[in-house]
Write a protein that holds these residues in place. Structure first.
Motif, mmCIF file in Angstrom:
data_model
loop_
_atom_site.group_PDB
_atom_site.id
_atom_site.type_symbol
_atom_site.label_atom_id
_atom_site.label_comp_id
_atom_site.label_asym_id
_atom_site.label_seq_id
_atom_site.Cartn_x
_atom_site.Cartn_y
_atom_site.Cartn_z
ATOM 1 N N UNK A 1 0.768 -1.254 0.091
ATOM 2 C CA UNK A 1 0.047 -0.436 -0.312
ATOM 3 C C UNK A 1 0.930 1.354 0.046
ATOM 4 N N UNK A 2 2.353 0.819 0.721
ATOM 5 C CA UNK A 2 2.971 2.732 0.879
ATOM 6 C C UNK A 2 3.604 2.669 -0.819
ATOM 7 N N UNK A 3 3.713 1.614 -1.448
ATOM 8 C CA UNK A 3 4.090 0.985 -2.754
ATOM 9 C C UNK A 3 3.348 1.733 -3.267
ATOM 10 N N UNK A 4 2.564 1.822 -3.477
ATOM 11 C CA UNK A 4 1.335 2.017 -3.984
ATOM 12 C C UNK A 4 1.162 3.809 -4.223
ATOM 13 N N UNK A 5 0.429 3.920 -2.390
ATOM 14 C CA UNK A 5 0.591 5.758 -2.115
ATOM 15 C C UNK A 5 1.693 6.499 -3.066
#
Length: 295
Positions: A158-162
């Motif tokens: 989720x952090x990477x996509x964000x």
């Protein structure tokens, strides 16, 4: 507690116990659940030698110290510094960008030494409305970011996509401020609003997950006894270690926020909004690089 015991008349030596060298323990395949009691009352697990109640809370209780911080926690703190630099550096110039008009003869919005920077010239009401919406947006989206992380992707993904989504928003924000666009207020406003929404989605997903992610890098759950080179026996406390991790984490937040706001205010005033939006984007590029290195 297991019924097995390990003989050891020297409590100071517990810190050096290598469980895998103990024949009884080698027979155990589930190391995380292996638990043994010594004659002195210490519990020995894979984490090390646990302190007794007397050593934790007695009159002669041992001093508590922090454990060493794992390097992934430092990497996440660096990511947070870059993200806060980019976010606060960008938002620091929103008011002038929206409220004030382009200075006479300017194609960058820079006010120079004696002037006031500006771009869209929409006035105070529009500036207050858009900046308030941005604040609302970045505080609502974390609810969805946390839900997606917990139910779908996990925190790291989720952090990477964000980060990727926020980076797209940063690029669109730069487009709204380049000289060929900024001289057309309607086109610049459209780009700015789109960038605001996209950046808010990325920032919200990032904020909801980066703080718990940094704590997850420290895996030890129980306090253990350790002998220092000085000979002092101390308790290595996971709670103090986690607190120390967050002290560094919030230090990085404050450093990034301060440098971003000060630096971009000067960039806006003396060079133009394109630089005030580009420098945070360049800084933000550290996030995907560090995430890839520390994955």
């Amino acid at each position: 507690m297991s019924g097995r015991t390990l003989d050891d008349d020297a409590p100071a030596a517990f810190a050096a116990v290598d469980l895998k060298k103990v024949p009884e323990v080698e027979e155990k395949k589930d190391w995380a659940n292996a638990e043994y009691e010594s004659q002195s009352g210490h519990i020995i697990t894979e984490d090390g030698v646990h302190p007794t109640e007397e050593e934790l809370h007695g009159p002669n209780k041992l001093r508590r110290v922090s454990d060493s911080i794992p390097w992934p926690a430092y990497l996440i703190a660096l990511i947070e510094l870059a993200e806060r630099f980019s976010y606060y550096g960008t938002t620091a110039v929103f008011t002038n960008f929206i409220q004030r008009p382009l200075p006479p003869g300017s194609r960058t919005g820079a006010g120079g030494h004696d002037g006031v920077s500006g771009a869209l010239g929409l006035g105070t009401n529009a500036s207050t409305g858009l900046t308030t919406f941005n604040s609302f947006w970045v505080y609502v989206i974390p609810l969805f970011g946390a839900y997606i992380a917990d139910t779908r992707l996990g925190r790291f993904k989720t952090v990477c996509w964000s980060v990727l989504i926020a980076l797209i928003g940063h690029v669109i924000m730069i487009i709204s401020s380049v000289p060929t666009v900024i001289i057309h207020p309607k086109q610049a406003l459209a780009c700015f609003i789109i960038a605001l929404i996209i950046m808010g989605v990325g920032t919200g997903g990032f904020k909801a997950n980066i703080s718990p992610l940094v704590a997850e890098q420290y895996k030890v759950e129980h306090p253990r006894i350790q002998e220092l080179p000085s000979g002092e026996r101390v308790i290595v406390d996971p709670a103090q270690t986690t607190a120390r991790i967050y002290l560094y984490f919030y230090l990085m937040i404050n450093v990034g926020s301060l440098l971003g706001q000060i630096g971009m205010t000067y960039s806006e005033k003396y060079v133009g909004f394109w630089l005030a939006y580009t420098l945070p984007t360049i800084m933000f590029l550290l996030c995907p690089i560090v995430l890839w290195l520390g994955k």
